[in-house]
Design a protein around this motif. Structure first.
Motif, short mmCIF file in Angstrom:
data_model
loop_
_atom_site.label_atom_id
_atom_site.label_comp_id
_atom_site.label_asym_id
_atom_site.label_seq_id
_atom_site.Cartn_x
_atom_site.Cartn_y
_atom_site.Cartn_z
N GLY A 276 0.80 -1.21 0.00
CA GLY A 276 0.00 0.00 0.00
C GLY A 276 0.84 1.26 0.00
N THR A 328 -5.70 -8.32 -4.10
CA THR A 328 -6.63 -7.68 -3.17
C THR A 328 -5.84 -6.98 -2.07
OG1 THR A 328 -8.28 -9.39 -3.57
CG2 THR A 328 -8.52 -8.08 -1.55
N TYR A 329 -6.28 -5.78 -1.71
CA TYR A 329 -5.62 -5.05 -0.62
C TYR A 329 -6.69 -4.48 0.30
CZ TYR A 329 -2.23 -2.06 1.80
OH TYR A 329 -1.43 -1.47 2.75
N ALA A 331 -7.86 -1.95 2.98
CA ALA A 331 -7.47 -0.62 3.46
C ALA A 331 -7.13 -0.66 4.94
CB ALA A 331 -8.61 0.38 3.22
N ASP A 350 -5.23 1.01 -1.14
CA ASP A 350 -5.15 0.01 -2.20
C ASP A 350 -3.68 -0.27 -2.49
OD1 ASP A 350 -5.90 -1.74 -4.16
OD2 ASP A 350 -6.84 -0.25 -5.47
#
Length: 513
Positions: A276, A328-329, A331, A350
């Motif tokens: 991120g 996929t990240y 938050a 993200d």
């Protein structure tokens, strides 16, 4: 918890600790076959110590490199060619030691001198073990002795902690290659590690520069952890090894494995927190955690397999993302600021954009561990390691400090055959992960380990450009506002090699010991 040092690898133990013949005899008695490591009784660190060489490279590793290059085997020859072509790997290198090294704003920065000299020492030491030519060992010894005779402090902004961590673990690894070579000032070098480098790293893991614990991204912890672990092994200091290993498992900062890799998904991939932030720092973190796990592994401590091989899942995630694949990240918001001072927060929403051409020499070591030592599926690691091969080292990835964060040359150093049987002819039996109640048991392959789950097949598509440089000016500054545009090297590699059988380890280093 107290982790005692383990005698894990015949052919690695220093003559000052125990003879190879005696260890092989013990192994034969305990396991019924020469070459199967014995379960030796635990002993105090002062009496026994750790296996040497035993940081990133063991005696068997060094013997494998030399034998494969001598035989003209691929991809070792390509990896060795990267080493011999590097300007740091030449026996004419002359050290330029400093009494004080500065890194960070507000000081006359001179840390580039230190990391260039350390990479020259490491590369000359590695070249000596492959070629057998003593001129390279002599050069490495001269560089390291010059620094241990003069360096007394690391200064600067918060970035002094990065200097201590990065260059501390690198210094220990360079010195480990020549610790038994004639003329090397071992005790003086140990004193430098324990009075100049490690204290800053140990302090950072406890106090985090008087900042709130989440102020610093995982890499800050990981540099400190690598320094403390490498110092502990090099200096036979069990307390330091214990501190570093315990922090990896349960540390308060973001470098602890479950905080650096906070979310595991059903597809077998696990989010890398620093994805991120930006690609360069995420790659740095993977390289540092891999370095940490490899050094521990070579002492019989399995962190690669800890928590169901969590690191494998995180490394696979970063590899897929760096290849341009979608990930996929989740938050997350982390607190920032100084204790009893300013405060704030930062949210990473993200995964950052990536440049598929960006690389660091980190992948061969990790891919070979999981796919060759353990026989697990790691398609993203395999693909990105092949893309990066043959891996170079410091000086091959740009002139800025980021190009010297890893020692590199993984194609030469870590390519290996898939491990299927021990030297005694039986199936390789991996030890359990280290734990407070059950320290890791050594095995015939030098702590070959079990655990981990297979990863899914790769599916990657090109993505956007690299994220902007990290913002400077607060406690989380890296001291550099530029990200090196890592350029992928060319070359073909089939991740293969030779894991030497233990019965060959007696030939490990020729006249090096």
């Amino acid at each position: 918890m107290h982790l005692q040092p383990h005698l894990t690898r015949p052919g690695q133990i220093s003559r000052r600790q125990i003879s190879r013949r005696g260890l092989l005899k013990a192994a034969g008695t305990a396991a019924g076959a020469v070459g199967v490591a014995a379960a030796l009784p635990a002993a105090p660190a002062a009496a026994v110590g750790y296996a040497h060489p035993g940081l990133l490279h063991t005696g068997a590793d060094l013997a494998r490199m030399a034998a494969k290059v001598k035989a003209g085997a691929a991809p070792y020859t390509a990896g060795y060619a990267r080493l011999t072509a590097n300007r740091h790997a030449q026996s004419g290198w002359t050290a330029n030691p400093q009494a004080t090294v500065y890194r960070g704003s507000g000081s006359p920065q001179n840390y580039t001198i230190l990391y260039n000299d350390l990479h020259a020492a490491y590369q000359n030491g590695l070249r000596f073990h492959v070629s057998g030519e003593s001129a390279y060992a002599d050069t490495a010894v001269a560089i390291l002795n010059a620094w241990s005779a003069k360096l007394t402090s690391l200064e600067g902004s918060a970035d002094r902690f990065l200097a201590a961590g990065l260059y501390g673990y690198q210094a220990a690894n360079a010195a480990e290659l020549v610790r038994d070579h004639a003329g090397f000032e071992l005790e003086r070098f140990q004193k430098m590690l324990t009075t100049v480098f490690s204290p800053l790293s140990e302090s950072f893991l406890v106090k985090h520069n008087d900042a709130v614990v989440t102020n610093y991204w995982p890499n800050w912890d990981l540099t400190a952890m690598a320094c403390v672990l490498a110092t502990g092994i090099f200096c036979d200091d069990g307390a330091k090894v214990e501190q570093a290993v315990e922090y990896f498992k349960n540390g308060s900062g973001l470098g602890a494995v479950k905080k650096a890799i906070p979310v595991v998904h059903d597809d077998g991939l696990a989010e890398w927190l620093e994805a991120g932030r930006d690609q360069g720092h995420a790659l740095l973190g993977v390289g540092l955690m891999g370095t940490f796990c490899e050094m521990a592994w070579n002492q019989g401590i399995d962190l690669y397999g800890h928590d169901d091989s969590r690191f494998l899942k995180g490394a696979q995630y970063v590899a897929k993302w760096s290849l341009g694949g979608d990930v996929t990240y989740t938050a997350n918001t982390r607190a920032k600021g100084a204790i009893n001072g300013w405060s704030g927060s930062e949210t990473a929403a993200d995964a950052a954009a990536v440049d598929p051409a960006m690389t660091r020499p980190i992948w061969a070591m990790i891919a070979n561990h999981y796919t060759k030592r353990r026989g697990l599926s790691a398609p993203y690691l395999t693909r990105i390691a092949a893309k990066a091969a043959p891996e170079g080292g410091g000086g091959d990835y740009g002139p800025n400090s980021g190009g010297y964060d890893q020692l590199g040359f993984g194609t030469l150093a870590f390519t290996r055959d898939r491990a299927t049987t021990s030297a005694g002819g039986s199936s390789t039996t991996p030890p359990p992960s280290a734990s407070p109640s059950a320290p890791p048991s050594p095995s015939a392959s030098g702590a070959a380990a079990s655990g981990g789950s297979a990863a899914p097949s790769a599916s990657a598509a090109p993505a956007g450009a690299e994220a902007a440089a990290a913002k400077s000016g607060d406690l989380a500054s890296t001291g550099s506002t530029d990200l090196v545009a890592w350029t992928a090297t060319t070359g073909l590699t089939a991740l293969a090699g030779g894991l030497l059988l233990l019965r060959r380890r007696g030939r490990a280093r020729g006249g090096a010991e």
